[in-house]
Structure formats: structure tokens, C-alpha cells
Design an enzyme around this catalytic site. Structure first.
Site, PDB file in Angstrom:
ATOM      1  N   ARG A 172       0.845  -1.203   0.000  1.00  0.00           N
ATOM      2  CA  ARG A 172       0.000   0.000   0.000  1.00  0.00           C
ATOM      3  C   ARG A 172       0.878   1.250   0.000  1.00  0.00           C
ATOM      4  O   ARG A 172       0.557   2.241  -0.660  1.00  0.00           O
ATOM      5  CB  ARG A 172      -0.939   0.003   1.208  1.00  0.00           C
ATOM      6  CG  ARG A 172      -2.045  -1.033   1.133  1.00  0.00           C
ATOM      7  CD  ARG A 172      -3.019  -0.909   2.278  1.00  0.00           C
ATOM      8  NE  ARG A 172      -3.813   0.310   2.183  1.00  0.00           N
ATOM      9  CZ  ARG A 172      -4.574   0.777   3.171  1.00  0.00           C
ATOM     10  NH1 ARG A 172      -4.626   0.152   4.336  1.00  0.00           N
ATOM     11  NH2 ARG A 172      -5.268   1.899   3.000  1.00  0.00           N
ATOM     12  N   CYS A 232      -1.045   5.811   9.196  1.00  0.00           N
ATOM     13  CA  CYS A 232      -1.427   4.520   8.628  1.00  0.00           C
ATOM     14  C   CYS A 232      -2.569   4.779   7.649  1.00  0.00           C
ATOM     15  O   CYS A 232      -2.524   5.751   6.905  1.00  0.00           O
ATOM     16  CB  CYS A 232      -1.826   3.545   9.737  1.00  0.00           C
ATOM     17  SG  CYS A 232      -3.183   4.131  10.766  1.00  0.00           S
TER      18      CYS A 232
END
Length: 277
Positions: A172, A232
Site C-alpha cells: 500500500r 497509517c
């Protein structure tokens, strides 16, 4: 005081003269509420807390899990029996992310005695109960600011002038995949540091010295110039990395809006590809 507690330590303290208040924060990203699992069996005296509705505000421009309003969070904690001077232990199903979010929120709002059950419910060796407690109202009054918090501009500045760690999976970070947010990639200048690498196979944290060595390789030490920050996807697994840094003796700020807030703003730059280190 350490930020984590083992199953054996919790068992001993629960039988002692000053037992901690227990919060059950079982949660899965995108999954159903953890309440049915809680009702099927939990630690004696534990109160269930829902991450999506009680440890976060409504999703929107501030991200998928923006911080709750302090007054609302305080009301939830008081209903759970949390008082200013009551030790609190938080646990989840084992991943540790949700428990770390509760730990961070309580610490950020001024509670000084909060720990996470290392390894979560899976590490607990004692009995479970289906009895739902009715705790007396606590007196906890949140005072935000006890832990450092970043907004989007602060995260961008830290990525330039300090060290900003990206706690998401490496794919990611690189932008190879993005299953949730508008666009893949990372905040320019951020360093990939998946929080999954801070724990053993049983989801218990690695020893403090091992974590310190890992973070040192990434550039994070207690004396990192400019400071250390973490983000995050939506401020949940990032709290887990802040907790890992705490265990390693490294203070770190949390960008709570994280990638879900950053990537929703098309004016913000996006970097892709491998780690610059």
C-alpha cells in the site's frame, strides 16, 4: 510504567488489591461489530467498547476514523467505569490495533495508567464469562494533548524535517494496491515501516531491544532530529506503531487522519514506489 501487560501479570493484578478496569475492544477493519464475540465470552468485568462508534467520530473529510470529540469520548469512558485514578487494561481479539487505538486515546486525553494486554484475548490463559458488568460511573474527564498529535500539514512537515513512518503494508505504501482509499501511494518523504513487523507470530510485541534496533535502522531513536511521527490508513494501526515505539523508548506523534484524510484531498501530493532509504 510499561505500556503493555502479560496475561500472567494481568491475572495477578486482577486478584490483587487494586484490580485494573478492563475494556474489550474487539474489532475488524470492515467487519461486523465485535459485540457478539464479546457476549459469547470475555474477561470477567470487561466492558465492551465499539471502535467505529465510540473510539472514532463520523467518517468524512477528517478520514475514515477521525478522533472522537473529547466530550463524547469522556462520556463513553465514564459509562465504562473509567476514573482518573483507576488503572485500565485494554484488549482486543489479538491483532492489537484496536486496543492500541483505545490506549492512545486514553493517554492522549490525560489518563496516565493505561496498558494493552500483550497478544490480546488469544494470550489470555484464564477463564471467560458471559456476564455483562454494570460498572459504577467513572469520573474521567478528558484533557487532550498529553501525547503529540499531527494534522496533515504537520505530517508533511515532519516527513521533510524529521521522520514520518508509514505503518501500512509495504504494497500500500508503494501504491501497488489500494483496497480502501481514493488513491494508492504515500506521503512524500515518509518511510515504510509496517506495524506487522513489530510483533511475533502470536501478535505479541517483540522485545523492547529488538524493537529499538528495528526502529534505529529506520532512523527512529529518542534523539531523532525533528522528531518521529506515524500514520497509517485511518489512525488505528498507526496507534499500534506508536505503542511499539513507546515500548522501544521512542516518543512519537500520531497523524490520526492518516492516509484516508491525506488521499481524500486532491491538492495533497502523492508519492509511489519503493522506500527512499
Amino acid at each position: 510504567m510499561t505500556a503493555i501487560i502479560t496475561s500472567a501479570e494481568l491475572s495477578g493484578e486482577s486478584a490483587g488489591p487494586r484490580p485494573p478496569l478492563l475494556l474489550d475492544v474487539r474489532w475488524r477493519l470492515g467487519g461486523p461489530s465485535g459485540r457478539p464475540e464479546y457476549l459469547a465470552g470475555h474477561l470477567a468485568g470487561a466492558v465492551y467498547i465499539d471502535l467505529d462508534t465510540e473510539l472514532a467520530g463520523p467518517a468524512g473529510a477528517g478520514g475514515r476514523h477521525p478522533l472522537p470529540e473529547p466530550a463524547a469520548f469522556g462520556a463513553v469512558m465514564r459509562r465504562a467505569g473509567v476514573s482518573r485514578d483507576t488503572p485500565v487494561v485494554v484488549y482486543d481479539g489479538g491483532q492489537g490495533w484496536a486496543a492500541a487505538r483505545a490506549w492512545w486515546l486514553l493517554r492522549w486525553t490525560g489518563h496516565a495508567d493505561v496498558r494493552v494486554l500483550d497478544g490480546g484475548l488469544a494470550a489470555w490463559t484464564g477463564p471467560l464469562t458471559t456476564e455483562v458488568p454494570a460498572p459504577a460511573e467513572g469520573d474521567f474527564a478528558p484533557v487532550p494533548g498529553a501525547l503529540p498529535l499531527l494534522d496533515a500539514d504537520g505530517a508533511a512537515a515532519l516527513a521533510r524535517d524529521g521522520l514520518l513512518l508509514d505503518a501500512r503494508a509495504a504494497e500500500r505504501y508503494r501504491g501497488d494496491v489500494e483496497p480502501i482509499d481514493r488513491v494508492g501511494g504515500h506521503i512524500p518523504g515518509a518511510v515504510s515501516a509496517p506495524t506487522t513487523e513489530n510483533v511475533a507470530e502470536n501478535a505479541a510485541f517483540l522485545p523492547a531491544e529488538t524493537l529499538a534496533a528495528r526502529f534505529k535502522e529506520l532512523g527512529a531513536t529518542p534523539d531523532t532530529a525533528g522528531g518521529v511521527g506515524v500514520y497509517c490508513g485511518s489512525g488505528v494501526s498507526g496507534a499500534h506503531e506508536v505503542l511499539a515505539l513507546e515500548i522501544a523508548g521512542i516518543p512519537a506523534a500520531l497523524y490520526a487522519g492518516s492516509w484516508s484524510e491525506w488521499s481524500a484531498d486532491e491538492s495533497r501530493p502523492v508519492a509511489t514506489g519503493p522506500d527512499p532509504l
